[in-house]
Scaffold this motif. Structure first.
Motif, PDB file in Angstrom:
ATOM      1  N   GLN A 144       0.803  -1.216   0.000  1.00  0.00           N
ATOM      2  CA  GLN A 144       0.000   0.000   0.000  1.00  0.00           C
ATOM      3  C   GLN A 144       0.844   1.277   0.000  1.00  0.00           C
ATOM      4  O   GLN A 144       0.285   2.377  -0.101  1.00  0.00           O
ATOM      5  CB  GLN A 144      -0.911   0.013   1.228  1.00  0.00           C
ATOM      6  N   ARG A 145       2.162   1.132   0.170  1.00  0.00           N
ATOM      7  CA  ARG A 145       3.057   2.296   0.278  1.00  0.00           C
ATOM      8  C   ARG A 145       2.600   3.207   1.403  1.00  0.00           C
ATOM      9  O   ARG A 145       2.469   4.428   1.264  1.00  0.00           O
ATOM     10  CB  ARG A 145       3.135   3.081  -1.047  1.00  0.00           C
ATOM     11  N   LEU A 146       2.342   2.586   2.554  1.00  0.00           N
ATOM     12  CA  LEU A 146       1.788   3.278   3.709  1.00  0.00           C
ATOM     13  C   LEU A 146       2.545   2.877   4.956  1.00  0.00           C
ATOM     14  O   LEU A 146       2.811   1.695   5.178  1.00  0.00           O
ATOM     15  CB  LEU A 146       0.307   2.927   3.875  1.00  0.00           C
ATOM     16  N   ALA A 147       2.887   3.862   5.798  1.00  0.00           N
ATOM     17  CA  ALA A 147       3.587   3.589   7.046  1.00  0.00           C
ATOM     18  C   ALA A 147       2.830   4.189   8.218  1.00  0.00           C
ATOM     19  O   ALA A 147       2.283   5.294   8.118  1.00  0.00           O
ATOM     20  CB  ALA A 147       5.011   4.149   7.001  1.00  0.00           C
ATOM     21  N   MET A 148       2.788   3.462   9.335  1.00  0.00           N
ATOM     22  CA  MET A 148       2.261   3.969  10.596  1.00  0.00           C
ATOM     23  C   MET A 148       3.465   4.224  11.481  1.00  0.00           C
ATOM     24  O   MET A 148       4.100   3.279  11.952  1.00  0.00           O
ATOM     25  CB  MET A 148       1.317   2.936  11.239  1.00  0.00           C
ATOM     26  N   VAL A 149       3.796   5.500  11.691  1.00  0.00           N
ATOM     27  CA  VAL A 149       5.097   5.842  12.270  1.00  0.00           C
ATOM     28  C   VAL A 149       5.025   6.312  13.716  1.00  0.00           C
ATOM     29  O   VAL A 149       6.055   6.705  14.283  1.00  0.00           O
ATOM     30  CB  VAL A 149       5.822   6.905  11.412  1.00  0.00           C
ATOM     31  N   GLY A 150       3.857   6.265  14.346  1.00  0.00           N
ATOM     32  CA  GLY A 150       3.774   6.687  15.734  1.00  0.00           C
ATOM     33  C   GLY A 150       4.318   8.093  15.912  1.00  0.00           C
ATOM     34  O   GLY A 150       4.016   8.999  15.131  1.00  0.00           O
ATOM     35  N   ASP A 151       5.187   8.276  16.912  1.00  0.00           N
ATOM     36  CA  ASP A 151       5.719   9.606  17.213  1.00  0.00           C
ATOM     37  C   ASP A 151       7.150   9.790  16.737  1.00  0.00           C
ATOM     38  O   ASP A 151       7.899  10.614  17.278  1.00  0.00           O
ATOM     39  CB  ASP A 151       5.640   9.862  18.726  1.00  0.00           C
ATOM     40  N   VAL A 152       7.556   9.040  15.709  1.00  0.00           N
ATOM     41  CA  VAL A 152       8.878   9.234  15.128  1.00  0.00           C
ATOM     42  C   VAL A 152       8.903  10.505  14.280  1.00  0.00           C
ATOM     43  O   VAL A 152       9.782  11.358  14.413  1.00  0.00           O
ATOM     44  CB  VAL A 152       9.289   8.014  14.282  1.00  0.00           C
ATOM     45  N   LEU A 153       7.915  10.635  13.407  1.00  0.00           N
ATOM     46  CA  LEU A 153       7.887  11.715  12.428  1.00  0.00           C
ATOM     47  C   LEU A 153       6.471  12.265  12.319  1.00  0.00           C
ATOM     48  O   LEU A 153       5.500  11.513  12.374  1.00  0.00           O
ATOM     49  CB  LEU A 153       8.345  11.181  11.062  1.00  0.00           C
ATOM     50  N   PHE A 154       6.380  13.578  12.154  1.00  0.00           N
ATOM     51  CA  PHE A 154       5.092  14.241  11.936  1.00  0.00           C
ATOM     52  C   PHE A 154       5.190  15.104  10.686  1.00  0.00           C
ATOM     53  O   PHE A 154       6.285  15.365  10.186  1.00  0.00           O
ATOM     54  CB  PHE A 154       4.726  15.140  13.120  1.00  0.00           C
ATOM     55  N   ALA A 155       4.058  15.564  10.208  1.00  0.00           N
ATOM     56  CA  ALA A 155       4.057  16.554   9.145  1.00  0.00           C
ATOM     57  C   ALA A 155       4.694  17.828   9.692  1.00  0.00           C
ATOM     58  O   ALA A 155       4.185  18.443  10.627  1.00  0.00           O
ATOM     59  CB  ALA A 155       2.629  16.836   8.674  1.00  0.00           C
ATOM     60  N   HIS A 156       5.861  18.168   9.157  1.00  0.00           N
ATOM     61  CA  HIS A 156       6.581  19.396   9.513  1.00  0.00           C
ATOM     62  C   HIS A 156       7.161  19.362  10.924  1.00  0.00           C
ATOM     63  O   HIS A 156       7.425  20.411  11.511  1.00  0.00           O
ATOM     64  CB  HIS A 156       5.663  20.621   9.352  1.00  0.00           C
ATOM     65  N   ALA A 157       7.357  18.181  11.484  1.00  0.00           N
ATOM     66  CA  ALA A 157       7.930  18.079  12.832  1.00  0.00           C
ATOM     67  C   ALA A 157       8.498  16.676  13.042  1.00  0.00           C
ATOM     68  O   ALA A 157       8.326  15.785  12.198  1.00  0.00           O
ATOM     69  CB  ALA A 157       6.882  18.394  13.898  1.00  0.00           C
ATOM     70  N   ILE A 158       9.160  16.485  14.182  1.00  0.00           N
ATOM     71  CA  ILE A 158       9.637  15.165  14.592  1.00  0.00           C
ATOM     72  C   ILE A 158       9.217  14.929  16.038  1.00  0.00           C
ATOM     73  O   ILE A 158       8.740  15.842  16.723  1.00  0.00           O
ATOM     74  CB  ILE A 158      11.169  15.019  14.458  1.00  0.00           C
ATOM     75  N   GLY A 159       9.388  13.719  16.518  1.00  0.00           N
ATOM     76  CA  GLY A 159       8.983  13.382  17.876  1.00  0.00           C
ATOM     77  C   GLY A 159       9.812  14.083  18.934  1.00  0.00           C
ATOM     78  O   GLY A 159      10.982  14.437  18.702  1.00  0.00           O
ATOM     79  N   ARG A 160       9.217  14.265  20.101  1.00  0.00           N
ATOM     80  CA  ARG A 160       9.934  14.829  21.234  1.00  0.00           C
ATOM     81  C   ARG A 160      11.015  13.862  21.709  1.00  0.00           C
ATOM     82  O   ARG A 160      10.842  12.648  21.628  1.00  0.00           O
ATOM     83  CB  ARG A 160       8.974  15.108  22.391  1.00  0.00           C
ATOM     84  N   THR A 161      12.078  14.418  22.240  1.00  0.00           N
ATOM     85  CA  THR A 161      13.136  13.567  22.783  1.00  0.00           C
ATOM     86  C   THR A 161      13.532  14.003  24.194  1.00  0.00           C
ATOM     87  O   THR A 161      14.597  13.622  24.685  1.00  0.00           O
ATOM     88  CB  THR A 161      14.382  13.590  21.874  1.00  0.00           C
ATOM     89  N   ASP A 162      12.665  14.778  24.847  1.00  0.00           N
ATOM     90  CA  ASP A 162      12.977  15.262  26.189  1.00  0.00           C
ATOM     91  C   ASP A 162      12.409  14.372  27.288  1.00  0.00           C
ATOM     92  O   ASP A 162      12.537  14.686  28.469  1.00  0.00           O
ATOM     93  CB  ASP A 162      12.495  16.704  26.375  1.00  0.00           C
ATOM     94  N   PHE A 163      11.780  13.258  26.908  1.00  0.00           N
ATOM     95  CA  PHE A 163      11.333  12.288  27.897  1.00  0.00           C
ATOM     96  C   PHE A 163      12.512  11.387  28.292  1.00  0.00           C
ATOM     97  O   PHE A 163      13.520  11.328  27.573  1.00  0.00           O
ATOM     98  CB  PHE A 163      10.202  11.421  27.342  1.00  0.00           C
ATOM     99  N   PRO A 164      12.394  10.659  29.414  1.00  0.00           N
ATOM    100  CA  PRO A 164      13.461   9.731  29.792  1.00  0.00           C
ATOM    101  C   PRO A 164      13.799   8.761  28.659  1.00  0.00           C
ATOM    102  O   PRO A 164      12.911   8.213  28.007  1.00  0.00           O
ATOM    103  CB  PRO A 164      12.876   8.996  31.002  1.00  0.00           C
TER     104      PRO A 164
END
Length: 219
Positions: A144-164
């Motif tokens: 399907q050329r489809l990915a479910m990426v959780g909080d790795v990548l967002f439209a125009h952003a990336i995931g937070r990394t300030d959590f433990p």
């Protein structure tokens, strides 16, 4: 394969209902809460739930997984075993963020980079993408050329990394080494917000666009 994006919890997390059209069997990715909404979509679609898939152990992504799996008598697959750190903290997470009480659970199957998961006649590839959390994975449908990426990548952003156990450099490496090689044409469903394509993010994302990474490497 059909998809239904179901925003759940006060964080508007994108739970996704995946439907195999050939078999009318389904999987749910990241049921963080608001199970009545998820169940309503399952019933309206007239499908049989077969699996629950988890990208990572943050409460808004997995807070409803155990209850949903028990109700439908289905297994939970994912995330990576490094995510046990966050699953052990589910009771603490629920208190901190004012969510309904959540208990510690372990998935029926931990997933590793290179694994595949199946439901109906559909196959999803598994990629380990640490950085946002240590055991974060993404699911990719090559057909399907489809990915479910959780909080790795967002439209125009990336995931937070300030959590433990977050790591910004590791997250950027995961995006470059695991996501980009899948192809610019791949559409992705992020954990929050609208969908996009890897190609679009390589052009315009202020954190991981190709020219941004090139400039950072030069400097």
């Amino acid at each position: 394969m059909k998809t239904r994006i179901i925003p759940v919890t006060p964080f508007k997390q994108n739970c996704t209902l995946l439907i195999c059209e050939a078999s009318q069997r389904a999987a749910v990715v990241d049921p963080g809460g608001d199970l009545e909404q998820i169940e309503e979509h399952i019933e309206k679609a007239g499908v049989t739930l077969e699996k629950v898939f988890l990208t990572h152990g943050h409460l808004d992504h997995c807070g409803g997984a155990q209850e949903l799996a028990h109700k439908y008598h289905v297994p939970i697959e994912g995330p990576h075993k490094e995510e046990r750190f966050w699953l052990d903290l589910l009771p603490e997470q629920s208190i901190r963020f004012g969510f309904p009480p959540a208990s510690v659970f372990m998935p029926d199957r931990w997933l590793e980079n290179g694994d595949c998961v199946h439901f109906g006649e559909e196959t999803l590839e598994v990629y380990h993408c640490p950085g946002h959390t240590p055991g974060h994975i993404i699911f990719f449908s090559r057909a399907q050329r489809l990915a479910m990426v959780g909080d790795v990548l967002f439209a125009h952003a990336i995931g937070r990394t300030d959590f433990p156990r977050g790591n910004r450099a590791q997250l950027i490496h995961s995006i470059q080494s695991q996501l980009w090689p899948l192809g610019d044409d791949v559409t992705f469903i992020p954990g929050h917000g609208r969908t996009s394509t890897f190609g679009q993010e390589r052009k315009t994302n202020p954190y991981v666009a190709d020219d941004v990474i090139s400039s950072a490497s030069v400097n």
